[in-house]
Each structure stands twice: as structure tokens, then as C-alpha cells.
Design a protein around this motif. Structure first.
Motif, short mmCIF file in Angstrom:
data_model
loop_
_atom_site.label_atom_id
_atom_site.label_comp_id
_atom_site.label_asym_id
_atom_site.label_seq_id
_atom_site.Cartn_x
_atom_site.Cartn_y
_atom_site.Cartn_z
N GLU A 8 24.61 230.59 41.95
CA GLU A 8 25.23 229.86 43.08
C GLU A 8 25.75 230.81 44.15
OE1 GLU A 8 26.33 226.44 43.53
OE2 GLU A 8 25.07 225.72 41.88
N ILE A 11 23.42 231.95 47.09
CA ILE A 11 22.71 230.96 47.90
C ILE A 11 22.83 231.20 49.41
CG2 ILE A 11 22.63 228.49 48.51
CD1 ILE A 11 22.96 227.87 45.53
N ASP A 12 24.03 231.52 49.90
CA ASP A 12 24.18 231.68 51.36
C ASP A 12 23.29 232.80 51.91
OD1 ASP A 12 25.88 229.58 51.60
OD2 ASP A 12 27.72 230.78 51.57
N VAL A 15 19.66 231.61 51.88
CA VAL A 15 19.36 230.66 52.97
C VAL A 15 19.09 231.44 54.26
CG1 VAL A 15 20.38 228.89 54.45
CG2 VAL A 15 20.52 228.67 51.96
N LYS A 32 21.02 224.24 57.27
CA LYS A 32 21.49 225.06 56.15
C LYS A 32 21.97 224.23 54.97
CE LYS A 32 22.68 229.40 58.34
NZ LYS A 32 23.62 230.52 58.38
N ARG A 36 20.53 224.99 51.34
CA ARG A 36 21.43 225.37 50.22
C ARG A 36 21.15 224.50 49.01
NH1 ARG A 36 26.11 225.17 53.71
NH2 ARG A 36 26.02 227.19 54.69
N GLU A 37 20.95 223.20 49.26
CA GLU A 37 20.71 222.27 48.14
C GLU A 37 19.36 222.54 47.48
OE1 GLU A 37 22.96 220.40 46.72
OE2 GLU A 37 24.36 221.08 48.26
N ARG A 40 20.00 225.37 45.20
CA ARG A 40 20.85 224.86 44.10
C ARG A 40 20.02 224.03 43.12
NH1 ARG A 40 25.50 223.14 47.04
NH2 ARG A 40 26.25 225.29 46.84
#
Ligand SMILES: CC(C)(COP(=O)(O)OP(=O)(O)OC[C@H]1O[C@@H](n2cnc3c(N)ncnc32)[C@H](O)[C@@H]1OP(=O)(O)O)[C@@H](O)C(=O)NCCC(=O)NCCS
Length: 199
Positions: A8, A11-12, A15, A32, A36-37, A40
């Protein structure tokens, strides 16, 4: 270069790397929050989600899932895509985007089936390489090759008979990369695909 599973906390950065790598791609328009999802979802569903890193940070990633994954992913994520698109309603004038949304809606409703996807049944169980990218300054150093080798290893451990991906016609760089690493090209009226049987 070391490889590990995506978590997790990554993730940023991923992206941003995705956006930098796929400037022309439609899924970037969803923003974004949606992207992100997506990352995830690959972590949460225990699909393939790997990254490479060096002393300065993340250098590349690869994600993948069994062929047909789109239906459950779209079902889980459509709301995030819609929220992203509503932030910029002018995107709804983009014909390609609307076609894509319709395709995804059909897939959620089980209407499109897998008829447009070659190599689905004839070669057994296949895993799709959904996305791969390497940061600009790390390109050309074998990073993507390492990621794909690990990807193939995991797919084999998951009892896949083959791996496959689709690539845009314009993405010549990626196509020569897949050819260099020994994947086979399959050109159909629906697009360009690469695959490799896992022995
Ligand atoms: C395609 C991409 C992932 C390749 O990453 P990379 O880390 O630069 O590739 P590698 O360095 O691992 O290359 C492995 C082999 O392919 C070759 N290769 C890489 N790019 C190439 C190119 N543009 N033309 C010809 N051969 C190429 C390398 O020479 C290398 O061969 P070698 O081992 O004999 O030296 C990277 O360019 C990228 O992130 N592109 C943007 C995102 C993208 O298009 N992803 C694919 C979507 S389908």
C-alpha cells in the motif's frame, strides 16, 4: 536490481510512474484516485504486483492477473473511474473514452465474454501481464527484463500454461522489448498481442 511485492505504501509513487509512462493512455483520464485503486486491487486480490528498487527508490513495476480479470476489477472499481471522470466532464466528448466505458460496462454485465481475446482457451490457463513500466532514468538497463522473468516464474508457480499481454500498435519500443525477451507476437484485427508458453 532487487525485486519485491508492491505494498500500500508504494502506491502513490507507482501512480506517478504510471502517469509518466502512459501519457497517451485512456485510464489516466480517470485520475489518480482511480489509478490508486487499480494498484490497490492487484495487491488486495493477491494477484501479481511486483516492483524493482534501488538506493534512490522505486525503479519499475509489473502487475498481472489471470485472463478475464477485467470483469471483477471493473466491477470493483467502476465507481472510482466515474468519480474521476466527473471531475472533468469534457472528457465525455472523447469518443475513444466513451467506447472504452461501454466496453467495460459490457464486461461487468458479462455481455462481451472473452471473444475478442485470443489465446484464451486453446492453450489452457493464461495469466495476463496487465502493466509494466520503468522510470525514465532506469530505462535500458535490464530492469523490465528482470521484472518479466520474475513475472513468468510466479505465473508458472500459479500453474499457468502461458502468459500474454496486449500492446498498442504505436508502442514500438515495448514491442521490440517483448521480442528481445523472447515473447511471440500475435497480430489480430483486434490488436497486437504477445504471449509465451511456460514449459
Ligand atoms: C518497455 C519498457 C518497460 C522496457 O523497459 P527497460 O527496463 O528499458 O527494458 P530493458 O532494459 O529490460 O530491456 C531488455 C531488453 O530489451 C531491449 N530493449 C529495451 N528497449 C528497447 C528498444 N527501445 N528497442 C530495442 N530493444 C530494446 C534491451 O536492449 C534489452 O536487451 P538486452 O538484454 O539484449 O540488452 C520501458 O521502455 C517502459 O517503461 N516504457 C513505457 C511503458 C510501456 O510502454 N510499457 C509497456 C506497455 S505494453
Amino acid at each position: 536490481m532487487p525485486i519485491r511485492n508492491i505494498t500500500e505504501n508504494d502506491i502513490d509513487v507507482l501512480v506517478d510512474l504510471h502517469i509518466e509512462s502512459f501519457k497517451e493512455s485512456l485510464n489516466i483520464l480517470a485520475g489518480k484516485v482511480y489509478l490508486r485503486e487499480v494498484f490497490r486491487w492487484f495487491i488486495r486480490t493477491n494477484n501479481i504486483a511486483l516492483l524493482t528498487y534501488d538506493g534512490e527508490g522505486i525503479t519499475g513495476y509489473v502487475i498481472g492477473a489471470p485472463i478475464g480479470y477485467e470483469k471483477s476489477m471493473n466491477r470493483a472499481l467502476w465507481i472510482y473511474g466515474l468519480i474521476g471522470l466527473l471531475k472533468n466532464p469534457t472528457y465525455f466528448l472523447n469518443k475513444k473514452l466513451i467506447d472504452n466505458i461501454l466496453k467495460r460496462t459490457k464486461s461487468i454485465m458479462g455481455l462481451s465474454g472473452m471473444k475478442n481475446q485470443p489465446l484464451v482457451r486453446e492453450k489452457g490457463f493464461g495469466i495476463s501481464l496487465v502493466g509494466i513500466a520503468v522510470s525514465e532514468k532506469n530505462k535500458g538497463q535490464g530492469t523490465a527484463k528482470e521484472l518479466v522473468i520474475e513475472f513468468e516464474k510466479i505465473a508458472k508457480n500459479l500453474d499457468a500454461n502461458f502468459v500474454r499481454l496486449s500492446v498498442l500498435k504505436e508502442n514500438i519500443r515495448a514491442q521490440s522489448f517483448y521480442e528481445k525477451i523472447g515473447w511471440n507476437k500475435l497480430e489480430t484485427i483486434n490488436g497486437i498481442y504477445y504471449f509465451k508458453e511456460l514449459k
